[in-house]
Scaffold this motif. Structure first.
Motif, PDB file in Angstrom:
ATOM      1  N   THR A 111      62.010 -10.166 102.627  1.00  0.00           N
ATOM      2  CA  THR A 111      62.757 -11.353 101.815  1.00  0.00           C
ATOM      3  C   THR A 111      62.030 -11.852 100.666  1.00  0.00           C
ATOM      4  O   THR A 111      62.353 -12.467  99.899  1.00  0.00           O
ATOM      5  N   PHE A 112      60.567 -11.549 100.716  1.00  0.00           N
ATOM      6  CA  PHE A 112      59.730 -12.222  99.603  1.00  0.00           C
ATOM      7  C   PHE A 112      58.431 -11.248  99.507  1.00  0.00           C
ATOM      8  O   PHE A 112      57.420 -11.903  99.655  1.00  0.00           O
ATOM      9  N   ALA A 113      58.739 -10.037  99.548  1.00  0.00           N
ATOM     10  CA  ALA A 113      57.474  -9.071 100.164  1.00  0.00           C
ATOM     11  C   ALA A 113      56.670  -8.996  98.733  1.00  0.00           C
ATOM     12  O   ALA A 113      56.892  -8.738  97.640  1.00  0.00           O
ATOM     13  N   ARG A 114      55.137  -9.457  99.037  1.00  0.00           N
ATOM     14  CA  ARG A 114      54.078  -9.049  98.384  1.00  0.00           C
ATOM     15  C   ARG A 114      52.936  -9.857  99.064  1.00  0.00           C
ATOM     16  O   ARG A 114      53.235  -9.974 100.470  1.00  0.00           O
ATOM     17  N   ASP A 115      51.940  -9.965  98.712  1.00  0.00           N
ATOM     18  CA  ASP A 115      50.644 -10.344  99.633  1.00  0.00           C
ATOM     19  C   ASP A 115      50.540 -11.912  99.723  1.00  0.00           C
ATOM     20  O   ASP A 115      50.187 -12.544  98.935  1.00  0.00           O
ATOM     21  N   MET A 116      50.977 -12.012 100.961  1.00  0.00           N
ATOM     22  CA  MET A 116      51.456 -13.499 101.301  1.00  0.00           C
ATOM     23  C   MET A 116      50.124 -13.950 102.469  1.00  0.00           C
ATOM     24  O   MET A 116      49.739 -13.098 103.067  1.00  0.00           O
ATOM     25  N   ASN A 117      50.127 -15.274 102.607  1.00  0.00           N
ATOM     26  CA  ASN A 117      48.900 -15.673 103.604  1.00  0.00           C
ATOM     27  C   ASN A 117      49.234 -17.164 104.036  1.00  0.00           C
ATOM     28  O   ASN A 117      50.100 -17.769 103.429  1.00  0.00           O
ATOM     29  N   GLY A 118      48.867 -17.636 104.914  1.00  0.00           N
ATOM     30  CA  GLY A 118      48.710 -18.729 105.575  1.00  0.00           C
ATOM     31  C   GLY A 118      47.596 -19.053 106.567  1.00  0.00           C
ATOM     32  O   GLY A 118      47.234 -18.336 107.237  1.00  0.00           O
ATOM     33  N   THR A 119      47.298 -20.331 106.712  1.00  0.00           N
ATOM     34  CA  THR A 119      46.222 -20.531 108.006  1.00  0.00           C
ATOM     35  C   THR A 119      46.970 -20.729 108.900  1.00  0.00           C
ATOM     36  O   THR A 119      48.265 -20.841 109.132  1.00  0.00           O
ATOM     37  N   ALA A 120      46.428 -20.739 110.097  1.00  0.00           N
ATOM     38  CA  ALA A 120      46.975 -20.841 111.478  1.00  0.00           C
ATOM     39  C   ALA A 120      47.951 -21.908 111.793  1.00  0.00           C
ATOM     40  O   ALA A 120      48.621 -21.945 112.461  1.00  0.00           O
ATOM     41  N   THR A 121      47.293 -23.117 110.922  1.00  0.00           N
ATOM     42  CA  THR A 121      47.908 -24.261 111.177  1.00  0.00           C
ATOM     43  C   THR A 121      49.053 -24.457 110.273  1.00  0.00           C
ATOM     44  O   THR A 121      49.784 -25.467 110.369  1.00  0.00           O
ATOM     45  N   LEU A 138      70.529 -13.688 115.431  1.00  0.00           N
ATOM     46  CA  LEU A 138      69.064 -13.666 115.529  1.00  0.00           C
ATOM     47  C   LEU A 138      68.467 -14.321 113.996  1.00  0.00           C
ATOM     48  O   LEU A 138      68.721 -13.753 113.140  1.00  0.00           O
ATOM     49  N   LYS A 139      67.923 -15.546 114.368  1.00  0.00           N
ATOM     50  CA  LYS A 139      67.301 -16.182 112.961  1.00  0.00           C
ATOM     51  C   LYS A 139      65.789 -16.139 113.107  1.00  0.00           C
ATOM     52  O   LYS A 139      65.163 -16.571 114.300  1.00  0.00           O
ATOM     53  N   VAL A 140      64.924 -15.666 112.392  1.00  0.00           N
ATOM     54  CA  VAL A 140      63.520 -15.504 112.269  1.00  0.00           C
ATOM     55  C   VAL A 140      63.187 -16.245 110.868  1.00  0.00           C
ATOM     56  O   VAL A 140      63.628 -16.325 109.872  1.00  0.00           O
ATOM     57  N   GLN A 141      61.944 -16.986 110.781  1.00  0.00           N
ATOM     58  CA  GLN A 141      61.471 -17.692 109.990  1.00  0.00           C
ATOM     59  C   GLN A 141      60.068 -17.627 109.480  1.00  0.00           C
ATOM     60  O   GLN A 141      59.264 -17.486 110.455  1.00  0.00           O
ATOM     61  N   TRP A 142      59.765 -17.632 108.382  1.00  0.00           N
ATOM     62  CA  TRP A 142      58.263 -17.650 107.528  1.00  0.00           C
ATOM     63  C   TRP A 142      58.188 -19.045 107.234  1.00  0.00           C
ATOM     64  O   TRP A 142      58.964 -19.459 106.092  1.00  0.00           O
ATOM     65  N   LYS A 143      57.283 -19.822 107.646  1.00  0.00           N
ATOM     66  CA  LYS A 143      57.230 -21.139 107.259  1.00  0.00           C
ATOM     67  C   LYS A 143      55.959 -21.738 106.637  1.00  0.00           C
ATOM     68  O   LYS A 143      54.759 -21.214 107.235  1.00  0.00           O
ATOM     69  N   ASN A 144      56.028 -22.223 105.577  1.00  0.00           N
ATOM     70  CA  ASN A 144      54.698 -22.789 104.855  1.00  0.00           C
ATOM     71  C   ASN A 144      53.685 -21.679 104.353  1.00  0.00           C
ATOM     72  O   ASN A 144      52.506 -21.922 104.794  1.00  0.00           O
ATOM     73  N   GLN A 145      54.169 -20.649 104.074  1.00  0.00           N
ATOM     74  CA  GLN A 145      53.362 -19.723 103.428  1.00  0.00           C
ATOM     75  C   GLN A 145      53.016 -19.865 102.067  1.00  0.00           C
ATOM     76  O   GLN A 145      53.452 -20.786 101.482  1.00  0.00           O
ATOM     77  N   PHE A 146      51.833 -19.235 101.579  1.00  0.00           N
ATOM     78  CA  PHE A 146      51.654 -19.157 100.079  1.00  0.00           C
ATOM     79  C   PHE A 146      51.035 -17.749  99.896  1.00  0.00           C
ATOM     80  O   PHE A 146      50.663 -16.837 100.483  1.00  0.00           O
ATOM     81  N   ALA A 157      55.970 -21.538 100.428  1.00  0.00           N
ATOM     82  CA  ALA A 157      57.265 -20.792 100.651  1.00  0.00           C
ATOM     83  C   ALA A 157      57.770 -20.599 101.996  1.00  0.00           C
ATOM     84  O   ALA A 157      57.134 -20.784 103.071  1.00  0.00           O
ATOM     85  N   ASN A 158      59.178 -20.824 102.191  1.00  0.00           N
ATOM     86  CA  ASN A 158      59.766 -20.881 103.182  1.00  0.00           C
ATOM     87  C   ASN A 158      60.986 -20.022 103.251  1.00  0.00           C
ATOM     88  O   ASN A 158      62.079 -20.146 102.342  1.00  0.00           O
ATOM     89  N   VAL A 159      61.370 -19.170 103.991  1.00  0.00           N
ATOM     90  CA  VAL A 159      62.323 -18.029 104.375  1.00  0.00           C
ATOM     91  C   VAL A 159      62.808 -17.574 105.670  1.00  0.00           C
ATOM     92  O   VAL A 159      62.004 -17.858 106.661  1.00  0.00           O
ATOM     93  N   GLN A 160      64.160 -17.361 105.774  1.00  0.00           N
ATOM     94  CA  GLN A 160      64.730 -16.932 106.903  1.00  0.00           C
ATOM     95  C   GLN A 160      65.634 -15.613 107.087  1.00  0.00           C
ATOM     96  O   GLN A 160      66.111 -15.371 105.730  1.00  0.00           O
ATOM     97  N   ILE A 161      65.575 -14.761 107.717  1.00  0.00           N
ATOM     98  CA  ILE A 161      66.349 -13.827 107.891  1.00  0.00           C
ATOM     99  C   ILE A 161      67.298 -13.917 109.378  1.00  0.00           C
ATOM    100  O   ILE A 161      67.052 -14.210 110.330  1.00  0.00           O
ATOM    101  N   GLY A 167      79.888  -7.910 112.876  1.00  0.00           N
ATOM    102  CA  GLY A 167      79.797  -7.290 111.568  1.00  0.00           C
ATOM    103  C   GLY A 167      78.421  -6.436 111.209  1.00  0.00           C
ATOM    104  O   GLY A 167      78.380  -5.861 110.175  1.00  0.00           O
ATOM    105  N   ASN A 168      77.260  -6.922 112.103  1.00  0.00           N
ATOM    106  CA  ASN A 168      76.049  -6.235 111.829  1.00  0.00           C
ATOM    107  C   ASN A 168      75.484  -6.633 110.463  1.00  0.00           C
ATOM    108  O   ASN A 168      74.986  -5.845 109.714  1.00  0.00           O
ATOM    109  N   LYS A 169      75.980  -7.765 109.941  1.00  0.00           N
ATOM    110  CA  LYS A 169      75.269  -8.335 108.724  1.00  0.00           C
ATOM    111  C   LYS A 169      74.032  -8.820 108.602  1.00  0.00           C
ATOM    112  O   LYS A 169      73.382  -9.533 109.686  1.00  0.00           O
ATOM    113  N   VAL A 170      73.377  -8.934 107.484  1.00  0.00           N
ATOM    114  CA  VAL A 170      71.895  -9.263 107.343  1.00  0.00           C
ATOM    115  C   VAL A 170      72.053 -10.325 106.111  1.00  0.00           C
ATOM    116  O   VAL A 170      72.486 -10.172 105.087  1.00  0.00           O
ATOM    117  N   GLU A 171      71.490 -11.660 106.447  1.00  0.00           N
ATOM    118  CA  GLU A 171      71.416 -12.674 105.399  1.00  0.00           C
ATOM    119  C   GLU A 171      70.064 -12.981 105.271  1.00  0.00           C
ATOM    120  O   GLU A 171      69.342 -13.308 106.301  1.00  0.00           O
TER     121      GLU A 171
END
Length: 871
Positions: A111-121, A138-146, A157-161, A167-171
């Motif tokens: 979705t935004f592949a690079r070296d990302m990070n975030g604290t546990a909180t 199925l919706k999965v989310q990366w929330k409040n990363q940097f 950064a906030n993103v979902q897959i 239809g076996n589609k990916v968004e």
């Protein structure tokens, strides 16, 4: 009924087999870039098993909740990586794959592949499984990363897959992205991949902006990120496996216009495809709409099964900076799948020939619609100091690195001191800062400081994340000034003329192919004091005229200029523009991750503003400055002057020095813009015109009123009438009529209107009076001779009766200077030599430069020339 049941069962079995047999490679998925709605998830939080700090971690296996077809395989579980990608490979333990599409990791969605990070909180990975059987998501989310880097965007950064059972589609859905206080640019990978090598099935995304991102088949494809290029909230990338239907046509992509492309009158274009198994030999319609503007254009076409074609629509005039929604859709009556009919993009377009960026305006020689634009012209390099000549470094210069990859150290103050010019508070002001040094690099980067940040101004690899800070980028590419290649000479030099520092790259050889060489100039404005606006600067590119640039260089450039983004070009990578504290501000650029000299990490960049005229390959000039009304302040303009002097006309073809002052005729006291000493003829022997000389005046403005004032050592000070420029030249011929001198203050000698001679007293008071006559008479009675005698009015080598006759007659006729009302004698309200000031909202200055003589001289004439300042 039994037979009907068997027939139905057989049909269903055949349908199932047909669907299974049409399982697709990832590379065959369709890609669309649309605007949707982003709703944050509030489902269950998933623990990252391998790293509680949420840096470089991967989850345990997560149930999808249904069987999901991905490429040619079916999966029931995923794992999520903290670096913004997931994998269907349940055996994966990878934690530090950042550019995952070009890694050996299999079956991934990035979705935004690079070296990302975030604290546990601050960061959590969420999932949500909703919908009924057959329509579950199925919706999965990366929330409040940097970004892991403390300088590279984003800060949040906030993103979902979304994995869709139907239809076996990916968004991929993008939420809010915030750069915070970060400034460094980079790239990310986005897309789908099944196999473990770069040649395996892949559907990646490529682009320099997120609204303009398009589908790609390259594992190295990336999307640029910076403070201004981040996913816009609600951006959705869709990947859909196709089902081979009998009748199915659709739009693959809109190829023109693209975001950041050219404004103006042009034809929209799109690629359509026949996805079906049937040929479509009956014409169907393809329609393009553009809003705002109310534009609709429809074309008809036929298409064989599996074929694609570029469709061109009627022209539309795109205005610079306006956000346009461009939609293209197919209309086939028997179409069995309408999901792929339509493509839609939102674009903002630029003008190829002008624009603005980071508080600078810029325009090239083709920007005739703008308030101001630079006219093409090559600055005179006479008197320049060499740094490199024919591949050899000049003694006494300071070079950091080498002639292939290096830069020189120049002190502005030292240059001014060497030229005997005022150094008080002189700077080049760039990006709001004042600099007193400059560092010309061999690879077309000119630094304003050696504190260049992440990389050196001697670098070869073009990488937007590592550009030298606070640098001019006249032609950043891999060059080698230590070799001549196919050029016979080369030179890197500099000079100061007026308030302009001129750096010339003459026959700079490309590193490869070495048959390519190019000449270009950089002109930077020297300002007085840091309270002024940023300096203007100009780049001028020479074409093949006089062999300054090789034809192969221009041909390779034009091929690269007109190619598609990401392709390999012979011209290789280049960037033209400037840099601040982050990524380059490109006026023009071509950077491809697959070029032979590739960017590392790859930073695709494609900006198609020209440095050579795309129509004919002629060189262009590009000027940058803080004021859109002053982008022609460094034009190369000329004064073509003809004059005659009364005394010197009495002898056979003589030369002498006159001082020419260019004065502002708009308002008294007619300030002096520029002064030059010029050595010229003053007689016509049938070959040379009267005192004709063409002089480059760096401070001459177009369409502006001027007075020309001529000061000669033993002639009466003479003014012109008001003169205006014509094109790039101010032409003034005093000799055609006495009325061409202000107040008709001239005399005909041998058919030429000539300035009066005889003003020889020590004050040079502008009149021929009794004091002057006595000085000439004393010279006669004393039999004074010599090659440079003030009272020798006709310069025949002795003070004699003809000289006395000239002085006596002019005294009797009460000859004095005549000048406009309000003028201050003798030369007006002058400035000190080289002082730059702001007058009438235009930066101007004065200068004194001796123009080299073009003729061969006798020994006596050389002696005279060498003493020509004694007036």
């Amino acid at each position: 009924m039994k037979n009907l049941s068997r027939l139905f069962s057989a049909f269903v079995l055949m349908l199932i087999l047909n669907i299974n047999s049409n399982a697709q490679n990832i590379g065959d998925y369709t890609f669309s870039n649309v605007i949707g709605n982003y709703t944050p998830l509030s489902g269950d939080s998933i623990v990252v098993a391998t790293n509680a700090s949420n840096d470089d971690g991967i989850t345990a296996a997560i149930d999808i909740g249904f069987n999901f077809n991905f490429g040619t395989r079916t999966f029931s579980q995923i794992k999520m990586n903290t670096n913004d990608w997931l994998t269907f490979n349940s055996a994966s333990t990878s934690t530090t794959q950042y550019s995952v599409l070009s890694s050996t990791e299999t079956n991934v969605v990035a979705t935004f592949a690079r070296d990302m990070n975030g604290t546990a909180t601050s960061m959590s990975i969420l999932r949500d499984n909703s919908g009924g059987a057959g329509n579950r998501i199925l919706k999965v989310q990366w929330k409040n990363q940097f970004s892991f880097s403390s300088t590279t965007v984003p800060a949040v950064a906030n993103v979902q897959i979304w994995l869709m059972e139907n239809g076996n589609k990916v968004e991929i859905h993008y939420g809010s992205y915030d750069p915070g206080t970060r400034t460094s640019a980079a790239t990310v990978q986005v897309g789908l991949k099944s196999g473990s090598t770069a040649t395996d099935s892949i559907k990646s995304v490529s682009g320099t902006t997120w609204p303009g991102a398009v589908g790609s088949s390259s594992s190295a494809a990336t999307i640029a990120i910076s403070t201004t290029d981040l996913p816009d909230s609600n951006r959705v990338f869709k990947f859909e496996p196709g089902v081979m239907l009998a009748n199915d046509v659709g739009t693959i992509a809109i190829t023109n216009p693209l975001n950041g492309g050219a404004a103006g009158n042009q034809a929209p274009q799109a690629v359509i495809k026949n996805y079906g198994t049937n040929n479509q030999f009956t014409a169907f319609n393809i329609t393009c709409t553009i809003n705002p503007g109310g534009y609709t254009s429809t074309v008809s076409d036929t298409l064989s099964a599996g074929a694609s074609r570029v469709e061109t629509f009627a022209n539309f005039v795109f205005t610079q900076g306006v956000p346009y929604t461009v939609t293209v859709y197919t209309s086939l009556a028997s179409d069995m799948n309408h999901l792929n009919d339509t493509q839609r993009v939102v674009v903002r377009l630029i003008d190829l020939n002008f624009g603005s960026d980071s508080s600078y305006f810029y325009a090239n020689s083709l920007a005739t619609s703008q308030p101001t634009f630079p006219r093409y012209g090559w600055k005179d390099t006479t008197g320049s100091k060499s740094l490199i000549v024919n591949g050899v470094q000049t003694a006494g210069t300071t070079l950091i690195g080498n002639k292939d990859d290096g830069y020189f150290v120049l002190s502005l103050r030292d240059i001014l001191v060497a030229l005997n010019q005022d150094t008080t508070n002189k700077h080049i002001k760039f990006n709001g800062n004042c600099y007193d040094s400059i560092f010309p690099g061999t690879n077309g980067i000119i630094g304003m400081t050696q504190q260049y940040g992440a990389t050196s101004i001697s670098i070869v690899s073009i990488d937007g994340a590592k550009v030298a800070k606070n640098a001019l980028l006249p032609l950043w590419h891999d060059a080698n000034l230590g070799v001549l290649g196919s050029a016979t000479t080369n030179r890197l030099s500099y000079k100061i003329k007026g308030n302009q520092l001129i750096i010339t790259y003459d026959h700079a050889t490309s590193y490869a192919p070495t048959t390519d060489f190019v000449s270009y100039q950089v002109v930077a404005e020297i300002v007085t004091g840091c309270g002024s606006a940023n300096s203007n600067f100009r780049y001028t590119y020479a074409d093949t005229t006089n062999g300054q640039t090789s034809a192969s260089f221009i041909n390779n450039y034009l091929i690269g200029y007109d190619t598609t983004q990401g392709a390999v070009t012979t011209f290789r990578n280049f960037v033209v523009g400037f840099s601040g504290n982050g990524s380059p501000n490109p006026y023009g650029a071509y950077v491809s991750p697959v070029n032979p000299f590739l960017a590392s990490p790859s930073t695709p960049l494609y900006v198609i503003r020209p440095i050579f005229n795309p129509a004919n390959g002629k060189g262009l000039a590009v000027e940058y400055g803080p004021n859109n009304n002053n982008l022609n302040s460094m034009d190369v303009l000329f004064l073509k002057l003809s004059l005659s002097l009364q005394g010197l006309q009495s002898n056979f073809r003589v030369r002498d020095t006159v001082e020419i002052a260019l004065r502002d005729a708009s308002v008294a006291p007619y300030k002096v813009f520029q002064k030059q000493n010029v050595y010229l003829d003053s007689a016509n022997n049938g070959t040379y015109s009267y005192g004709t000389k063409t002089i480059e005046l760096s401070l001459l403005k177009r369409d502006y009123p001027y007075y020309l004032v001529i000061n000669h050592r033993n002639s009466v000070l003479s003014w012109s009438n008001i003169a205006m420029t014509s094109g790039d030249t101010l032409i003034y011929d005093f000799t055609t009529a006495v009325s061409k001198t202000f107040g008709s203050n001239a005399i005909l000698v041998h058919g030429a209107a000539s300035f009066y001679s005889g003003d020889v007293d020590s004050t040079h008071d502008g009149c021929v009076n009794l004091t002057d006559v006595i000085l000439v008479k004393n010279g006669v009675t004393s039999f004074v001779t010599g090659s440079y005698v003030l009272t020798d009015l006709n310069w025949d080598g002795s003070v004699n009766l003809p000289d006395l006759v000239i002085a006596a007659n002019n005294n009797t006729s009460f000859i004095c200077k005549k000048q406009p009302v309000g003028a201050v004698s003798p030369m007006g309200d002058e400035l000190s030599n080289e002082q730059v000031y702001n007058y009438d909202q235009t930066k101007l200055g004065t200068q004194t430069i001796n123009i080299p003589d073009a003729y061969s001289l006798t020994k006596e004439q050389w002696l005279f020339k060498n003493n020509s300042d004694k007036k």
